[in-house]
Design a protein around this motif. Structure first.
Motif, mmCIF file in Angstrom:
data_model
loop_
_atom_site.group_PDB
_atom_site.id
_atom_site.type_symbol
_atom_site.label_atom_id
_atom_site.label_comp_id
_atom_site.label_asym_id
_atom_site.label_seq_id
_atom_site.Cartn_x
_atom_site.Cartn_y
_atom_site.Cartn_z
ATOM 1 N N SER A 462 12.773 19.599 -8.054
ATOM 2 C CA SER A 462 13.197 18.745 -9.161
ATOM 3 C C SER A 462 12.304 18.964 -10.381
ATOM 4 O O SER A 462 11.214 19.560 -10.292
ATOM 5 C CB SER A 462 13.131 17.275 -8.750
ATOM 6 N N GLU A 463 12.752 18.445 -11.499
ATOM 7 C CA GLU A 463 11.961 18.557 -12.732
ATOM 8 C C GLU A 463 10.634 17.808 -12.605
ATOM 9 O O GLU A 463 9.596 18.271 -13.076
ATOM 10 C CB GLU A 463 12.775 18.005 -13.902
ATOM 11 N N GLU A 464 10.662 16.658 -11.953
ATOM 12 C CA GLU A 464 9.438 15.891 -11.781
ATOM 13 C C GLU A 464 8.445 16.632 -10.893
ATOM 14 O O GLU A 464 7.233 16.679 -11.175
ATOM 15 C CB GLU A 464 9.764 14.514 -11.171
ATOM 16 N N THR A 465 8.935 17.215 -9.798
ATOM 17 C CA THR A 465 8.047 18.003 -8.934
ATOM 18 C C THR A 465 7.447 19.170 -9.689
ATOM 19 O O THR A 465 6.248 19.468 -9.553
ATOM 20 C CB THR A 465 8.813 18.512 -7.696
ATOM 21 N N ALA A 466 8.256 19.836 -10.497
ATOM 22 C CA ALA A 466 7.758 20.955 -11.299
ATOM 23 C C ALA A 466 6.651 20.501 -12.246
ATOM 24 O O ALA A 466 5.645 21.207 -12.438
ATOM 25 C CB ALA A 466 8.897 21.582 -12.085
ATOM 26 N N ARG A 467 6.808 19.312 -12.832
ATOM 27 C CA ARG A 467 5.783 18.796 -13.750
ATOM 28 C C ARG A 467 4.473 18.542 -13.005
ATOM 29 O O ARG A 467 3.392 18.910 -13.482
ATOM 30 C CB ARG A 467 6.279 17.506 -14.406
ATOM 31 N N VAL A 468 4.556 17.933 -11.827
ATOM 32 C CA VAL A 468 3.364 17.628 -11.044
ATOM 33 C C VAL A 468 2.645 18.908 -10.616
ATOM 34 O O VAL A 468 1.409 19.023 -10.724
ATOM 35 C CB VAL A 468 3.729 16.776 -9.807
ATOM 36 N N VAL A 469 3.403 19.888 -10.116
ATOM 37 C CA VAL A 469 2.798 21.143 -9.661
ATOM 38 C C VAL A 469 2.194 21.901 -10.841
ATOM 39 O O VAL A 469 1.136 22.538 -10.714
ATOM 40 C CB VAL A 469 3.834 22.011 -8.912
ATOM 41 N N THR A 470 2.839 21.839 -12.013
ATOM 42 C CA THR A 470 2.274 22.466 -13.204
ATOM 43 C C THR A 470 0.898 21.885 -13.522
ATOM 44 O O THR A 470 -0.059 22.617 -13.825
ATOM 45 C CB THR A 470 3.208 22.285 -14.409
ATOM 46 N N GLU A 471 0.752 20.553 -13.426
ATOM 47 C CA GLU A 471 -0.545 19.918 -13.664
ATOM 48 C C GLU A 471 -1.582 20.386 -12.644
ATOM 49 O O GLU A 471 -2.753 20.595 -12.979
ATOM 50 C CB GLU A 471 -0.393 18.402 -13.600
ATOM 51 N N MET A 472 -1.147 20.585 -11.409
ATOM 52 C CA MET A 472 -2.060 21.109 -10.392
ATOM 53 C C MET A 472 -2.514 22.527 -10.738
ATOM 54 O O MET A 472 -3.693 22.879 -10.581
ATOM 55 C CB MET A 472 -1.375 21.099 -9.023
ATOM 56 N N MET A 473 -1.579 23.348 -11.222
ATOM 57 C CA MET A 473 -1.910 24.735 -11.580
ATOM 58 C C MET A 473 -2.801 24.786 -12.815
ATOM 59 O O MET A 473 -3.626 25.696 -12.956
ATOM 60 C CB MET A 473 -0.624 25.534 -11.799
ATOM 61 N N VAL A 474 -2.652 23.828 -13.711
ATOM 62 C CA VAL A 474 -3.564 23.726 -14.857
ATOM 63 C C VAL A 474 -4.975 23.424 -14.353
ATOM 64 O O VAL A 474 -5.969 23.997 -14.840
ATOM 65 C CB VAL A 474 -3.093 22.635 -15.841
#
Length: 582
Positions: A462-474
């Protein structure tokens, strides 16, 4: 009868008999002509056909006219594959009077052995080939020499003005005028046009009007020549500095799947494809060779578990440094225990035990269903010839066991192509929507223009999951890599991978690795995603070798792609919002 009247009488007799003689000759000629016609019609059809083919073979031959192949351009209109002309030189020996002089003259111009040329010029065949391909300059020289019996025919040749640039992506055209590998192979039918056969005389002064064969379509790529050059230059620099044996860099727009660059080392020159000793160099390892990616795959494991509801961003586990399960022992790369650890730290510290623990919580059915949704074990469908599927064993396969579930979670025992991996990570950059990668932007066939439209491969998260994982990758780039993948003024999301190299029958090579970095920027509004892969560098860890290559690339990419720094970009966005509100 007097002597004076004797000549007069003889002349008078000749004049009286002449019409009779002429009439007899005409009648005989008509009879012979009629007999000849009758003879021809009385011949059996197969005999008549044989005689006609014999005549044609003596004075005519069939020439296959190749259509002008379509051209290939980069996205800015720079030519990457064009057509040039060479010339085929032949001769009709029966039209040559001075064979020795002709052989000497032609041997000098064509760079041939004089004795062998003399033997060809002295042949009893109606036409012989002297040189299958000579340059335009040599062809002009032969034309100007006006040597009796010589024939000159144009021969189409494919030329690559950028040399080795993007060679494995473009492919090449062989001596049979067929495309092999890359764009040349995949789009063969569109590029080649249609051929025509034309019966032509072997007599050099009998030049018929030859119809032009239908021209092939032109192709405009999504690839940018300048970005491709940057990728190849940085890859060559990385190979030199790290001592790696091979490498790949792919640059893609995660929003629409456009491939901006696809570089491989080593490569080859498509202008001299026939000089390549190892045919594998002509294949594209970015799409055709698979490898175990290592810790980069932890990003997909965490994303899948979050989207599946198995874990939450704040979930924790107790990391003891070892996990014994399914007959194997999983250890962290540093052989250390990290205590109470959250999901972000699994990625920041790249913990094998954490990824394996999460996969066990998911279970094999959900884990492999999610990995399949990310495109693992199947082709991306990119429009290039020679794409591999990768390898992912699943429950029910003869060689699968529960231990695969643990090792697959951190990128071991599972194989991907570089493009598969970048496509999956790019789904996170694109809000969870995975785009199909492609290299062709437009096909121009005469007056008809076909423009490619972005195509999705699915929504693995989902878009929300993508946002959370992006923050983890940052957090990975900010806290876990000591700035090695950072670019001043930009927020980067990324992950490294260091994979052991399997040795058939012996397990894994403990001294060599394949290192990977996959990242995208700006993290809050990604415009570009990049994969860097190096095989067997002298330094074992990806954080030391692959991450700095990404940083150097990104520093130049933001300039080439005109991506402003975060503060300027956000200020511009706020100004536009304020103006819209007014």
């Amino acid at each position: 009868m007097s002597a004076q009247t004797q000549p007069y009488i003889q002349d008078e007799m000749v004049r009286r008999r002449l019409p009779l003689v002429i009439a007899v000759l005409v009648i005989v000629s008509l009879l012979l002509l009629g007999r000849l016609i009758s003879f021809q019609y009385q011949l059996a059809p197969e005999v008549r056909n044989y005689l006609e083919s014999l005549a044609n073979s003596s004075y005519n031959r069939t020439l296959r006219l190749a259509a002008a192949r379509g051209l290939i351009y980069d996205r800015g209109g720079q030519p990457l594959a064009v057509n040039t002309l060479e010339y085929k030189i032949g001769i009709s020996p029966n039209l040559v009077s001075d064979r020795r002089g002709t052989a000497t003259q032609l041997a000098a111009m064509l760079g041939l052995n004089e004795l062998e040329t003399f033997e060809l010029v002295s042949s009893r065949r109606p036409w012989v080939l002297l040189a299958p391909r000579v340059s335009a300059e040599v062809g002009q020289q032969v034309t100007e020499a006006k040597i009796p019996g010589v024939t000159i025919e144009p021969v189409a040749r494919r030329s690559y003005p950028q040399g080795t640039l993007a060679a494995q992506l473009i492919g090449f055209v062989g001596g049979d005028l067929k495309g092999y590998y890359g764009v040349e192979g995949y789009y063969q039918d569109q590029l080649v046009g249609r051929e025509r056969d034309q019966l032509v005389s072997t007599i050099p002064f009998d030049v018929p009007q030859m119809p032009q064969a239908d021209r092939g379509a032109d192709i405009i790529l999504t690839v940018d020549r300048d970005i491709q050059f940057l990728a190849e230059s940085e890859l060559q620099r990385a190979i030199t500095q790290t001592g790696a044996l091979r490498g790949t860099i792919i640059i893609m727009n995660p929003r629409n799947g456009d491939i901006l660059a696809m570089a491989n080392y080593p490569s080859f020159d498509p202008n001299a494809y026939f000089n390549v000793d190892d045919p594998n160099l002509q294949r594209n390892p970015a799409i055709g060779e698979q490898y175990e990616p290592g810790s980069v795959l932890k990003v997909l494991t965490i994303a899948a578990a979050l989207d599946n509801g198995t874990i939450a961003p704040q979930s924790t586990y107790i990391d003891q440094g070892r996990l014994q399960q399914a007959g194997i022992v999983v250890e962290n790369w540093d052989r250390q225990a990290h205590g109470i650890t959250d999901m972000t730290q699994i990625l920041v510290q790249s913990l094998n035990v954490g990824a394996a623990t999460v996969s066990l919580q998911m279970g094999p059915n959900d884990f492999y269903r999610r990995m399949r949704a990310f495109g693992l074990g199947q082709t991306t469908g990119i429009d290039l010839q020679g794409e591999a599927r990768g390898t992912m064993l699943v429950p029910g396969d003869p060689d699968w066991s529960e231990s695969n579930l643990l090792t697959n979670s951190y990128g071991q025992g599972i194989a991907v192509t570089p493009l598969q991996l970048l496509t999956a990570i790019s789904a996170i950059a694109n809000g969870g929507l995975m785009m199909q990668p492609h290299v062709v932007y437009q096909v121009r066939d005469g007056d008809q223009v076909y423009t490619s439209e972005p195509s999705t491969l699915g929504r693995p998260i989902s878009e929300e999951t993508a946002r959370v994982v992006t923050e983890m990758m940052v957090a990975v780039v900010r806290d876990g890599l000591d700035g090695r993948a950072s670019v001043s003024g930009y927020t980067i999301a990324g992950k490294t991978g260091t994979a052991q190299i399997p040795v058939p029958g012996l397990g894994y090579d403990p001294r060599s690795s394949i290192v990977t970095f996959v990242g995208f920027l700006p993290a809050d509004n990604p415009q570009v995603s990049v994969l860097v892969k190096l095989d067997r560098p002298s330094e074992y860890w990806g954080s030391v070798t692959a991450a700095p290559v990404f940083a150097r690339l990104a520093e130049r990419l933001v300039i080439l792609l005109n991506i402003p720094p975060d503060d300027i970009r956000r200020a511009l966005a706020q100004a536009q919002q304020a103006q819209a509100a007014q």
